[in-house]
Motif scaffolding. Structure first.
Motif, PDB file in Angstrom:
ATOM      1  N   GLN A 343      33.133   2.736 -15.947  1.00 22.22           N
ATOM      2  CA  GLN A 343      34.215   2.419 -15.020  1.00 22.22           C
ATOM      3  C   GLN A 343      33.878   1.127 -14.270  1.00 22.22           C
ATOM      4  N   ARG A 344      34.894   0.519 -13.692  1.00 23.30           N
ATOM      5  CA  ARG A 344      34.686  -0.687 -12.898  1.00 23.30           C
ATOM      6  C   ARG A 344      33.792  -0.383 -11.714  1.00 23.30           C
ATOM      7  N   PHE A 345      32.834  -1.268 -11.471  1.00 21.48           N
ATOM      8  CA  PHE A 345      31.813  -1.001 -10.466  1.00 21.48           C
ATOM      9  C   PHE A 345      31.704  -2.180  -9.522  1.00 21.48           C
ATOM     10  N   ASP A 346      31.546  -1.893  -8.237  1.00 20.24           N
ATOM     11  CA  ASP A 346      31.359  -2.934  -7.234  1.00 20.24           C
ATOM     12  C   ASP A 346      29.923  -3.451  -7.333  1.00 20.24           C
ATOM     13  N   LEU A 422      43.101   6.963   3.328  1.00 22.69           N
ATOM     14  CA  LEU A 422      42.609   7.231   4.675  1.00 22.69           C
ATOM     15  C   LEU A 422      41.518   6.253   5.086  1.00 22.69           C
ATOM     16  N   PHE A 423      40.584   5.994   4.161  1.00 22.61           N
ATOM     17  CA  PHE A 423      39.451   5.122   4.485  1.00 22.61           C
ATOM     18  C   PHE A 423      39.673   3.669   4.056  1.00 22.61           C
ATOM     19  N   LYS A 424      40.842   3.416   3.391  1.00 23.90           N
ATOM     20  CA  LYS A 424      41.086   2.078   2.843  1.00 23.90           C
ATOM     21  C   LYS A 424      39.874   1.638   2.008  1.00 23.90           C
ATOM     22  N   ALA A 425      39.475   2.526   1.115  1.00 20.39           N
ATOM     23  CA  ALA A 425      38.235   2.359   0.370  1.00 20.39           C
ATOM     24  C   ALA A 425      38.482   1.742  -0.994  1.00 20.39           C
ATOM     25  N   THR A 426      37.406   1.257  -1.604  1.00 22.07           N
ATOM     26  CA  THR A 426      37.466   0.762  -2.975  1.00 22.07           C
ATOM     27  C   THR A 426      37.469   1.946  -3.936  1.00 22.07           C
ATOM     28  N   ALA A 427      37.829   1.683  -5.189  1.00 20.88           N
ATOM     29  CA  ALA A 427      37.808   2.735  -6.206  1.00 20.88           C
ATOM     30  C   ALA A 427      36.389   3.262  -6.401  1.00 20.88           C
ATOM     31  N   CYS A 428      35.403   2.373  -6.297  1.00 23.67           N
ATOM     32  CA  CYS A 428      33.996   2.747  -6.457  1.00 23.67           C
ATOM     33  C   CYS A 428      33.583   3.744  -5.374  1.00 23.67           C
ATOM     34  N   GLU A 429      33.915   3.477  -4.140  1.00 23.66           N
ATOM     35  CA  GLU A 429      33.568   4.367  -3.033  1.00 23.66           C
ATOM     36  C   GLU A 429      34.298   5.701  -3.154  1.00 23.66           C
ATOM     37  N   THR A 430      35.562   5.642  -3.590  1.00 19.06           N
ATOM     38  CA  THR A 430      36.346   6.874  -3.695  1.00 19.06           C
ATOM     39  C   THR A 430      35.841   7.743  -4.840  1.00 19.06           C
ATOM     40  N   ARG A 431      35.481   7.131  -5.973  1.00 19.77           N
ATOM     41  CA  ARG A 431      34.915   7.900  -7.091  1.00 19.77           C
ATOM     42  C   ARG A 431      33.646   8.608  -6.651  1.00 19.77           C
ATOM     43  N   GLN A 432      32.852   7.922  -5.845  1.00 15.80           N
ATOM     44  CA  GLN A 432      31.620   8.543  -5.367  1.00 15.80           C
ATOM     45  C   GLN A 432      31.921   9.770  -4.529  1.00 15.80           C
ATOM     46  N   SER A 433      32.925   9.703  -3.669  1.00 12.76           N
ATOM     47  CA  SER A 433      33.288  10.840  -2.835  1.00 12.76           C
ATOM     48  C   SER A 433      33.747  12.020  -3.691  1.00 12.76           C
ATOM     49  N   VAL A 434      34.523  11.739  -4.743  1.00 13.79           N
ATOM     50  CA  VAL A 434      34.963  12.800  -5.656  1.00 13.79           C
ATOM     51  C   VAL A 434      33.755  13.386  -6.398  1.00 13.79           C
TER      52      VAL A 434
END
Length: 466
Positions: A343-346, A422-434
């Protein structure tokens, strides 16, 4: 004509030593230290130099090295146990008793082997989490992540095949329950189970098959892949720890100092190995590996539980149709792990624990959500929800399979979208939370299965289960 003189030293002991160790010991400079690493059978698995920040213990926690130490302990103790063990139902359990009373240090060796194997499952899992949370799977390390997932599965397989060898009630019925999960694989499940067990049920052929898998096939496969995995770690280079502001952790600015592996890394590994070996030995002295009564196929314990590392799956079977609990959901999870590094990564998040300050908060939310929601869902499904009874006209494959799975997937998708907004997060940060949400959910299911399931697999308090 000039004689060809032997250039070796006159002293015989010196000639013998130089035939074994070609480099000067101790090495006098960095060049000599690098030569020792490159020319040593074991040390050459390391790079000759490493970035100094990577030596920080709280970055790796020594988990990869600890896994290798445990493999070494398991190999040594396993070979010793092979001399006093016979893989047959007539002798296997008696051999376990003999280890306790007749063989010098037999119980200690078995304890070391048992606890090292269980600890290896935990350490390999934690190592995978560490790599994920520090972004150690980005290009060019994607394939090495997949090798790591494969190694984790092999470690679980090694523990599962070894679980049966004592041939007691705990082992017999845990393997019976665990192997029954294969029956739910469409088309090939039952033939695969019969092939693994050597028949329709656990018996003498199963013990022989598991013994061969445990002492030969799985260890050889594991060591081969592990060697490739370590080589790829060296070739792909180690990730370097960074602070939240992007600066290299442990260095001035972004200037990365490199130091020789010998002695900077090797000395730390040696001390860590001594400490962990002492801790495992101390635990093994005081806590014996479990051994119940001899296996009795005619008397099933209540409850009959799988090995602890399969209890999350067994818990899923109580809430989903078997095809979903044993096959589809685990396959989806494994597939997600394999696809994760692609997946795309920061790139700026590499080497930063939990990606960023925002990522840390989101990971904490994911963990807390799982800790609260999963027990509530389990209790609700146990006492308040009966989908097959509510939808009697539908096949259970739909009412207790597709419908609850679709509901859970919608919840996960909603969680992803809600956290990102809610956090206005990147996809990378959100995937980590999931990822944290799902991992903690599985851990909670495992704990519930181990500690909160009593007779008839009913929910009970832990002191009622014991």
């Amino acid at each position: 004509m000039t004689d060809n003189l032997d250039p070796r030293p006159e002293d015989l002991k010196q000639r013998v030593w130089e035939s074994i160790q070609r480099d000067e010991l101790p090495p006098k400079d960095d060049r000599g230290r690098m030569r020792v690493v490159m020319n040593n059978l074991i040390l050459h698995l390391h790079p000759s130099k490493v970035a100094k920040p990577t030596l920080k213990f709280t970055y790796t926690w020594g988990l990869g090295g600890l896994a290798l130490l445990l493999v070494a302990l398991l190999s040594l103790t396993g070979v010793m146990l092979m001399f006093v063990y016979t893989p047959s139902p007539e002798f296997a359990y008696q051999d376990m008793l003999n280890l306790q009373t007749e063989v010098w240090f037999g119980q200690l060796i078995r304890n070391l082997h048992h606890w090292s194997g269980n600890l290896l499952v935990i350490v390999a899992f934690l190592h995978l989490l560490r790599v994920f949370f520090t972004g150690g799977f980005k290009t060019p390390r994607e394939f090495n992540w997949i090798l790591g997932v494969g190694l984790l599965l092999l470690v679980v397989g090694a523990n599962f095949t070894g679980y049966l060898l004592p041939w007691d009630q705990l082992a017999y019925w845990a393997v019976t329950v665990g192997s029954s999960l294969l029956s739910y694989v469409p088309l090939i499940g039952e033939p695969l189970r019969n092939f693994l067990l050597g028949g329709p049920e656990v018996g003498a052929a199963t013990l022989t098959n598991f013994y061969g898998l445990h002492v030969a096939i799985i260890p050889l496969t594991l060591m081969g892949i592990a060697s490739f995995h370590i080589w790829r770690v060296r070739k792909d280079t180690l990730t370097i720890p960074h602070k939240l502001d992007g600066a290299v952790d442990g260095s001035n600015g972004n200037q990365v100092e490199k130091v020789t592996t010998l002695p900077h890394l090797v000395s730390r590994e040696f001390v860590f190995a001594l400490v962990m070996t002492g801790a495992i030995l101390l635990w093994s002295v005081w806590v014996n590996a479990p051994l119940e009564a001899a296996a009795n196929p005619d008397h099933s314990p209540n409850p009959a539980k799988a090995a602890w590392y399969f209890m999350g799956l067994q818990e899923l079977l109580l809430h989903f149709h078997p095809v979903f609990g044993a096959i589809i959901i685990p396959a989806l999870g494994l597939g997600a792990l394999v696809l994760l590094p692609y997946q795309r990564f920061d790139l700026s998040a590499e080497g930063v624990w939990f990606r960023s300050a925002k990522g840390r908060r989101m990971a904490l939310v994911g963990a807390l959500t799982a800790l609260i929601a999963v027990p509530l869902l389990v209790i609700f499904d146990e006492y308040g929800l009966d989908l097959p009874g509510m939808l009697p006209s539908l096949p259970t494959l739909i009412s207790n399979g597709w419908i609850p799975l679709a509901a859970l997937l919608l919840l996960v998708i909603g969680y992803y979208d809600g956290m990102k907004r809610l956090f206005k997060a990147t996809a990378c940060e959100t995937r980590q939370s999931v990822f944290v949400l799902l991992v903690v959910s599985f851990i909670v299911l495992t704990v519930i299965g181990v500690a909160f399931r009593g007779e008839g697999m009913a929910l009970m308090l832990p002191w009622e289960v014991l």
